[in-house]
Design a protein around this motif. Structure first.
Motif, PDB file in Angstrom:
ATOM      1  N   PRO A 112       0.847  -1.194   0.038  1.00 32.74           N
ATOM      2  CA  PRO A 112      -0.130  -0.030   0.024  1.00 32.74           C
ATOM      3  C   PRO A 112       1.017   1.196  -0.018  1.00 32.74           C
ATOM      4  O   PRO A 112       1.940   1.352   0.189  1.00 32.74           O
ATOM      5  CB  PRO A 112      -1.006  -0.112   1.162  1.00 32.74           C
ATOM      6  CG  PRO A 112       0.142  -0.925   2.320  1.00 32.74           C
ATOM      7  CD  PRO A 112       0.866  -1.821   1.245  1.00 32.74           C
ATOM      8  N   SER A 113       0.304   2.352  -0.305  1.00 32.17           N
ATOM      9  CA  SER A 113       1.051   3.392  -0.471  1.00 32.17           C
ATOM     10  C   SER A 113       1.520   4.333   0.649  1.00 32.17           C
ATOM     11  O   SER A 113       2.605   4.674   0.679  1.00 32.17           O
ATOM     12  CB  SER A 113       0.085   4.581  -1.260  1.00 32.17           C
ATOM     13  OG  SER A 113       0.211   4.587  -2.497  1.00 32.17           O
ATOM     14  N   ILE A 114       1.024   3.922   1.868  1.00 31.60           N
ATOM     15  CA  ILE A 114       1.642   4.473   3.102  1.00 31.60           C
ATOM     16  C   ILE A 114       2.957   3.681   3.278  1.00 31.60           C
ATOM     17  O   ILE A 114       3.802   4.240   3.831  1.00 31.60           O
ATOM     18  CB  ILE A 114       0.777   4.388   4.388  1.00 31.60           C
ATOM     19  CG1 ILE A 114       1.341   4.674   5.727  1.00 31.60           C
ATOM     20  CG2 ILE A 114       0.325   2.612   4.477  1.00 31.60           C
ATOM     21  CD1 ILE A 114       1.725   6.163   5.703  1.00 31.60           C
ATOM     22  N   GLU A 134      -0.878   8.717  -4.069  1.00 34.16           N
ATOM     23  CA  GLU A 134      -2.188   8.429  -4.045  1.00 34.16           C
ATOM     24  C   GLU A 134      -2.086   6.915  -4.172  1.00 34.16           C
ATOM     25  O   GLU A 134      -1.283   6.048  -5.132  1.00 34.16           O
ATOM     26  CB  GLU A 134      -2.667   8.909  -5.407  1.00 34.16           C
ATOM     27  CG  GLU A 134      -4.291   8.671  -5.640  1.00 34.16           C
ATOM     28  CD  GLU A 134      -4.777   9.212  -6.703  1.00 34.16           C
ATOM     29  OE1 GLU A 134      -5.642   9.058  -7.388  1.00 34.16           O
ATOM     30  OE2 GLU A 134      -3.919  10.023  -7.333  1.00 34.16           O
ATOM     31  N   GLU A 135      -3.183   6.102  -3.678  1.00 34.21           N
ATOM     32  CA  GLU A 135      -3.203   4.717  -3.642  1.00 34.21           C
ATOM     33  C   GLU A 135      -3.684   4.300  -5.098  1.00 34.21           C
ATOM     34  O   GLU A 135      -4.124   4.635  -5.730  1.00 34.21           O
ATOM     35  CB  GLU A 135      -4.406   4.322  -2.715  1.00 34.21           C
ATOM     36  CG  GLU A 135      -4.316   2.585  -2.318  1.00 34.21           C
ATOM     37  CD  GLU A 135      -3.143   2.784  -1.241  1.00 34.21           C
ATOM     38  OE1 GLU A 135      -1.988   1.852  -1.899  1.00 34.21           O
ATOM     39  OE2 GLU A 135      -3.092   3.129  -0.029  1.00 34.21           O
ATOM     40  N   PRO A 262      -8.702   2.446  -4.903  1.00 31.92           N
ATOM     41  CA  PRO A 262      -7.735   1.339  -4.766  1.00 31.92           C
ATOM     42  C   PRO A 262      -7.463   1.036  -3.424  1.00 31.92           C
ATOM     43  O   PRO A 262      -7.469   1.919  -2.496  1.00 31.92           O
ATOM     44  CB  PRO A 262      -6.531   1.403  -5.444  1.00 31.92           C
ATOM     45  CG  PRO A 262      -6.915   2.467  -6.732  1.00 31.92           C
ATOM     46  CD  PRO A 262      -8.012   3.350  -5.784  1.00 31.92           C
ATOM     47  N   ILE A 263      -7.190  -0.061  -2.779  1.00 33.04           N
ATOM     48  CA  ILE A 263      -6.688  -0.375  -1.353  1.00 33.04           C
ATOM     49  C   ILE A 263      -5.528  -0.749  -1.201  1.00 33.04           C
ATOM     50  O   ILE A 263      -4.959  -1.142  -0.322  1.00 33.04           O
ATOM     51  CB  ILE A 263      -7.797  -1.584  -0.835  1.00 33.04           C
ATOM     52  CG1 ILE A 263      -7.620  -2.863  -1.812  1.00 33.04           C
ATOM     53  CG2 ILE A 263      -9.218  -0.850  -0.680  1.00 33.04           C
ATOM     54  CD1 ILE A 263      -8.333  -3.917  -0.769  1.00 33.04           C
ATOM     55  N   THR A 264      -4.539  -0.746  -2.680  1.00 30.68           N
ATOM     56  CA  THR A 264      -3.252  -1.089  -2.511  1.00 30.68           C
ATOM     57  C   THR A 264      -2.590  -0.630  -3.845  1.00 30.68           C
ATOM     58  O   THR A 264      -3.553  -0.088  -4.837  1.00 30.68           O
ATOM     59  CB  THR A 264      -2.800  -2.373  -2.002  1.00 30.68           C
ATOM     60  OG1 THR A 264      -1.556  -2.725  -1.770  1.00 30.68           O
ATOM     61  CG2 THR A 264      -3.100  -3.325  -3.310  1.00 30.68           C
ATOM     62  N   ASN A 265      -1.481  -0.918  -3.928  1.00 31.94           N
ATOM     63  CA  ASN A 265      -0.794  -0.894  -5.229  1.00 31.94           C
ATOM     64  C   ASN A 265      -0.703  -2.406  -6.252  1.00 31.94           C
ATOM     65  O   ASN A 265       0.241  -2.991  -5.788  1.00 31.94           O
ATOM     66  CB  ASN A 265       0.582  -0.127  -5.397  1.00 31.94           C
ATOM     67  CG  ASN A 265       0.425   1.242  -4.963  1.00 31.94           C
ATOM     68  OD1 ASN A 265       0.000   2.036  -5.630  1.00 31.94           O
ATOM     69  ND2 ASN A 265       0.644   1.548  -3.576  1.00 31.94           N
TER      70      ASN A 265
END
Length: 320
Positions: A112-114, A134-135, A262-265
């Motif tokens: 994920p982006s974090i 951005e996710e 989205p919830i991840t990349n």
């Protein structure tokens, strides 16, 4: 007179030999050494830095020999590996024509982006701050970078890679898929990415969720419950009933259709699966105990698969 001429010639040869040896002979480098040429550096400033670091004996002598015996090409910006025993001639050629040292950072599929942000901020050889991307905007892959490069530049390459891949993949989508835009494709692909780590299942999982989207059914994907809580990081515990019932823009147990984003990349394969899903009537799936899933068309079939899964978990001591 002849003796004087011979003596002068010998002196000239000795001086010439000394001058050449000072350029082509070994310098003061005992082992391979990294040397960085900053942006905007000149040969004069580089020579001074080489002397300060003890890699050459004299910057003035280096510059004089470089002017007479070296190439007039400018030095490059970047970090270079100077080999052990390198001569001043080799040092200059390396800085003018050599390959910069490339370092690498890997973004795995489903990060994920974090956590992309945290990974880039933790890399000590990069410089400057970045926002949390951005996710779904980063394409998972391994990226190279130079020492001292701005994090913004590295992140920009990651995001450009996603834009380019998505544009290419979208142009090859099959007719009749469940998503109507590249943005929706990334959102659904992010769910597929989180729901299975088994490569051979991706198109099947994409087909199942595509069926649910088309029929207006809730996707009921557990990772969409977790995302608003942790921004995609592992939850570290079981999902609570109150979280299953939570109403927000991501929980696909309490909403129909796709989440807000989205919830991840997602990686290339998950994106490709959404754009060319398996042809299936499956609407349900449950873990099979081997890392994969059992798929079902009817609720009755699914309930039987769930019963088997719970039996497996009880046998493992995971349930009371």
């Amino acid at each position: 007179m002849k003796r004087l001429i011979l003596a002068l010639a010998l002196i000239g040869l000795l001086i010439g030999g000394w001058f050449a040896w000072g350029w082509y002979g070994a310098a003061n480098i005992d082992e391979e050494t990294a040397f960085t040429v900053p942006d905007g550096a000149t040969l004069t400033s580089v020579a001074r830095s080489l002397e300060e670091q003890g890699l050459i004996a004299s910057s003035d002598a280096f510059l004089l020999r470089a002017k007479i015996l070296g190439s007039g090409d400018p030095v490059q910006r970047g970090e270079f590996a100077l080999p052990a025993g390198a001569s001043p001639a080799t040092i200059l050629d390396t800085l003018q024509h050599g390959q910069v040292i490339r370092r690498f950072v890997t973004i795995p599929e489903g990060l994920p982006s974090i956590m992309v942000y945290e990974r880039l901020m933790a890399e000590p050889l990069l410089t400057g701050p970045i926002p949390i991307p951005e996710e779904g905007s980063v394409l998972p892959d391994t990226y190279d970078f130079e020492r001292g490069e701005a994090r913004t530049a590295v992140l920009a390459r990651m995001q450009a890679a996603m834009r380019n891949y998505l544009a290419e993949a979208w142009s090859k989508r099959v007719p009749g898929i469940a998503v109507s835009s590249p943005e929706e494709a990334i959102t659904l692909a992010s769910i597929v990415e989180k729901e299975t780590g088994v490569a051979r299942e991706r198109r099947m999982v994409a087909g199942l969720y595509s069926n649910r989207v088309k029929q207006g059914m809730p996707l009921q994907a557990d990772p969409t419950i977790i995302y608003p809580i942790t921004k995609g990081k592992p939850l570290g515990r079981r999902i609570r009933q109150s979280e299953i019932a939570a109403v927000n823009g991501y929980n696909t147990y309490t909403m129909s259709g796709l989440p807000n984003g989205p919830i991840t990349n997602p990686g290339r394969e998950s994106i490709a699966a959404v754009l060319n899903p398996a042809k299936t009537d499956a609407l349900f799936m449950v873990a099979d105990g081997t890392g994969g899933h059992e798929f079902a068309v009817t609720l009755a079939e699914h309930n039987e698969n769930v019963r088997k899964w719970f039996a497996i978990r009880r046998a493992r001591g995971e349930l009371d």
